[in-house]
Design a protein around this motif. Structure first.
Motif, PDB file in Angstrom:
ATOM      1  N   ILE A 267      70.081 -14.023  81.361  1.00 21.85           N
ATOM      2  CA  ILE A 267      68.813 -14.672  81.696  1.00 21.85           C
ATOM      3  C   ILE A 267      68.175 -13.986  82.897  1.00 21.85           C
ATOM      4  O   ILE A 267      66.973 -13.695  82.905  1.00 21.85           O
ATOM      5  CB  ILE A 267      69.029 -16.167  81.981  1.00 21.85           C
ATOM      6  N   ASP A 268      68.984 -13.710  83.935  1.00 25.13           N
ATOM      7  CA  ASP A 268      68.462 -13.125  85.167  1.00 25.13           C
ATOM      8  C   ASP A 268      67.815 -11.765  84.941  1.00 25.13           C
ATOM      9  O   ASP A 268      66.903 -11.380  85.684  1.00 25.13           O
ATOM     10  CB  ASP A 268      69.581 -12.977  86.207  1.00 25.13           C
ATOM     11  N   GLN A 269      68.279 -11.023  83.963  1.00 25.78           N
ATOM     12  CA  GLN A 269      67.694  -9.699  83.726  1.00 25.78           C
ATOM     13  C   GLN A 269      66.599  -9.723  82.653  1.00 25.78           C
ATOM     14  O   GLN A 269      66.053  -8.685  82.300  1.00 25.78           O
ATOM     15  CB  GLN A 269      68.764  -8.680  83.351  1.00 25.78           C
ATOM     16  N   GLY A 270      66.272 -10.913  82.148  1.00 26.65           N
ATOM     17  CA  GLY A 270      65.175 -11.028  81.202  1.00 26.65           C
ATOM     18  C   GLY A 270      65.490 -10.547  79.808  1.00 26.65           C
ATOM     19  O   GLY A 270      64.593 -10.124  79.065  1.00 26.65           O
ATOM     20  N   ALA A 271      66.752 -10.622  79.404  1.00 24.85           N
ATOM     21  CA  ALA A 271      67.134 -10.173  78.069  1.00 24.85           C
ATOM     22  C   ALA A 271      66.617 -11.130  76.999  1.00 24.85           C
ATOM     23  O   ALA A 271      66.750 -12.347  77.132  1.00 24.85           O
ATOM     24  CB  ALA A 271      68.656 -10.063  77.975  1.00 24.85           C
ATOM     25  N   ASP A 272      66.039 -10.589  75.949  1.00 17.85           N
ATOM     26  CA  ASP A 272      65.622 -11.409  74.812  1.00 17.85           C
ATOM     27  C   ASP A 272      66.811 -11.742  73.917  1.00 17.85           C
ATOM     28  O   ASP A 272      66.853 -12.798  73.296  1.00 17.85           O
ATOM     29  CB  ASP A 272      64.567 -10.674  73.980  1.00 17.85           C
ATOM     30  N   GLU A 273      67.763 -10.806  73.865  1.00 12.67           N
ATOM     31  CA  GLU A 273      68.971 -10.996  73.068  1.00 12.67           C
ATOM     32  C   GLU A 273      70.140 -10.355  73.804  1.00 12.67           C
ATOM     33  O   GLU A 273      69.963  -9.439  74.607  1.00 12.67           O
ATOM     34  CB  GLU A 273      68.839 -10.336  71.690  1.00 12.67           C
ATOM     35  N   ALA A 274      71.342 -10.821  73.523  1.00 10.53           N
ATOM     36  CA  ALA A 274      72.530 -10.209  74.114  1.00 10.53           C
ATOM     37  C   ALA A 274      73.728 -10.440  73.211  1.00 10.53           C
ATOM     38  O   ALA A 274      73.786 -11.429  72.478  1.00 10.53           O
ATOM     39  CB  ALA A 274      72.802 -10.776  75.502  1.00 10.53           C
ATOM     40  N   VAL A 275      74.670  -9.519  73.264  1.00 14.42           N
ATOM     41  CA  VAL A 275      75.885  -9.637  72.486  1.00 14.42           C
ATOM     42  C   VAL A 275      77.041  -9.074  73.310  1.00 14.42           C
ATOM     43  O   VAL A 275      76.896  -8.068  74.008  1.00 14.42           O
ATOM     44  CB  VAL A 275      75.761  -8.895  71.140  1.00 14.42           C
ATOM     45  N   THR A 276      78.186  -9.755  73.264  1.00 17.50           N
ATOM     46  CA  THR A 276      79.365  -9.296  73.982  1.00 17.50           C
ATOM     47  C   THR A 276      80.048  -8.165  73.221  1.00 17.50           C
ATOM     48  O   THR A 276      80.256  -8.262  72.009  1.00 17.50           O
ATOM     49  CB  THR A 276      80.365 -10.453  74.167  1.00 17.50           C
ATOM     50  N   ILE A 277      80.408  -7.105  73.943  1.00 17.29           N
ATOM     51  CA  ILE A 277      81.165  -6.004  73.340  1.00 17.29           C
ATOM     52  C   ILE A 277      82.652  -6.291  73.445  1.00 17.29           C
ATOM     53  O   ILE A 277      83.392  -6.241  72.473  1.00 17.29           O
ATOM     54  CB  ILE A 277      80.841  -4.670  74.025  1.00 17.29           C
ATOM     55  N   LEU A 278      83.082  -6.577  74.675  1.00 18.07           N
ATOM     56  CA  LEU A 278      84.503  -6.859  74.880  1.00 18.07           C
ATOM     57  C   LEU A 278      84.700  -7.678  76.150  1.00 18.07           C
ATOM     58  O   LEU A 278      83.828  -7.734  77.017  1.00 18.07           O
ATOM     59  CB  LEU A 278      85.322  -5.560  74.935  1.00 18.07           C
ATOM     60  N   GLU A 279      85.855  -8.331  76.222  1.00 19.85           N
ATOM     61  CA  GLU A 279      86.265  -9.084  77.405  1.00 19.85           C
ATOM     62  C   GLU A 279      87.549  -8.460  77.930  1.00 19.85           C
ATOM     63  O   GLU A 279      88.523  -8.287  77.187  1.00 19.85           O
ATOM     64  CB  GLU A 279      86.506 -10.551  77.058  1.00 19.85           C
ATOM     65  N   VAL A 280      87.542  -8.079  79.210  1.00 19.53           N
ATOM     66  CA  VAL A 280      88.699  -7.440  79.838  1.00 19.53           C
ATOM     67  C   VAL A 280      89.161  -8.278  81.026  1.00 19.53           C
ATOM     68  O   VAL A 280      88.399  -9.097  81.542  1.00 19.53           O
ATOM     69  CB  VAL A 280      88.363  -5.999  80.286  1.00 19.53           C
ATOM     70  N   PRO A 281      90.405  -8.083  81.487  1.00 18.21           N
ATOM     71  CA  PRO A 281      90.960  -8.951  82.527  1.00 18.21           C
ATOM     72  C   PRO A 281      90.538  -8.627  83.949  1.00 18.21           C
ATOM     73  O   PRO A 281      90.873  -9.389  84.870  1.00 18.21           O
ATOM     74  CB  PRO A 281      92.477  -8.789  82.355  1.00 18.21           C
ATOM     75  N   ASN A 282      89.846  -7.515  84.166  1.00 20.24           N
ATOM     76  CA  ASN A 282      89.431  -7.216  85.542  1.00 20.24           C
ATOM     77  C   ASN A 282      88.142  -6.393  85.550  1.00 20.24           C
ATOM     78  O   ASN A 282      87.693  -5.875  84.521  1.00 20.24           O
ATOM     79  CB  ASN A 282      90.540  -6.495  86.322  1.00 20.24           C
ATOM     80  N   ARG A 283      87.564  -6.284  86.733  1.00 14.07           N
ATOM     81  CA  ARG A 283      86.271  -5.622  86.880  1.00 14.07           C
ATOM     82  C   ARG A 283      86.371  -4.109  86.685  1.00 14.07           C
ATOM     83  O   ARG A 283      85.426  -3.476  86.189  1.00 14.07           O
ATOM     84  CB  ARG A 283      85.678  -5.945  88.262  1.00 14.07           C
ATOM     85  N   TYR A 284      87.488  -3.523  87.067  1.00 13.45           N
ATOM     86  CA  TYR A 284      87.648  -2.073  86.930  1.00 13.45           C
ATOM     87  C   TYR A 284      87.534  -1.640  85.470  1.00 13.45           C
ATOM     88  O   TYR A 284      86.821  -0.686  85.150  1.00 13.45           O
ATOM     89  CB  TYR A 284      89.000  -1.632  87.498  1.00 13.45           C
TER      90      TYR A 284
END
Length: 264
Positions: free
Chosen positions: A130-147
């Motif tokens: 929402i903050d970046q003004g995306a009209d659509e979004a989809v998750t690619i992957l979920e990982v356990p850390n930021r690195y």
């Protein structure tokens, strides 16, 4: 109605359309209720979001001293691939960095002007989109850390942009394409260590509706350092931007730590 306080990014609620709130020290304003009305903004000073002192803002809502000292302003914030908490190595404050870096992160594709790759903590979905003004979004992957999220983003930057074209986003000049199809072709671009985390649920797909009465044909950014007073009719809110009838746009996020006086 009159409001005074220090700007921080607008709070949001993922409704249809998105609800926006400016939150000050002693009050808040539902910005959706201001649509179609005149809004006056006057710059009155600074207040660092970290130390609270009335010092000039240097960057990202921080004064100069806090920007170079605070754990929440480290380089890994903007460049996740620089995260080191998973190695037990501190940048500025290992306890803080561990609390942020060592939690589930999402790598995603978002469509705001063109297809953008990005990283966010799982707890910030869908707020980040929402903050970046995306009209659509989809998750690619979920990982356990930021690195791991960061090295994935770096790899995908060779194939997708990593910044939103804010002018096109605010003029609603958005590419027409199948975001799920874009996701389906990226597996071979992923670093080997994150491929086991690839999200195969290709039905996952979020579309976002913003409170915009009309999109401008041209946009001009309001700079509070140069124009300390501005008044106009609010016709839309998208991302963290206010959109006015004369084509002026105001990036709330870009002026965090600025004190303002608002009149509706």
């Amino acid at each position: 109605m009159h409001y005074e306080g220090t700007l921080s990014k607008m709070a949001t609620e993922p409704t249809e359309p998105i609800q926006y709130f400016l939150v000050f020290e002693d009050s808040f304003l539902n910005m959706n209720q201001v649509l179609g009305r005149d809004l006056s903004i006057e710059f009155t000073g600074y207040q660092c979001l970290e130390c609270g002192k009335r010092k000039k803002i240097f960057r990202q809502g921080f004064c100069y001293d806090c920007f170079y000292a605070s754990a929440s302003a480290g380089d890994w914030i903007m460049r996740p691939e620089l995260s080191t908490a998973h190695l037990g190595i501190a940048d500025r404050d290992l306890d803080y960095e561990s609390s942020v870096q060592l939690q589930p992160h999402i790598v995603y594709l978002a469509l705001s002007s063109e297809v953008k790759v990005g990283v966010t903590r799982k707890t910030q979905v869908p707020t980040r989109w929402i903050d970046q003004g995306a009209d659509e979004a989809v998750t690619i992957l979920e990982v356990p850390n930021r690195y791991l999220a960061g090295i994935t983003e770096v790899a995908l930057k060779n194939h997708f942009v990593d910044k939103t074209n804010w002018r096109k986003m605010l003029q609603n000049e958005v590419l027409t394409l199948d975001l799920l199809e874009e996701k389906g072709r990226i597996f071979d671009f992923l670093p080997e260590e994150v491929r086991p985390y690839f999200n195969t649920d290709l039905n996952e797909h979020l579309k976002i509706n913003y409170p915009v009465l009309a999109y401008p044909k041209k946009v001009t950014s309001l700079n509070l350092d140069k124009t300390t007073r501005y008044s106009g009719k609010l016709i839309g809110i998208k991302g963290q931007y206010l959109i006015f009838e004369d084509g002026t746009v105001f990036n709330i996020r870009g002026y965090e730590g600025y004190r303002v006086s608002l009149t509706v």
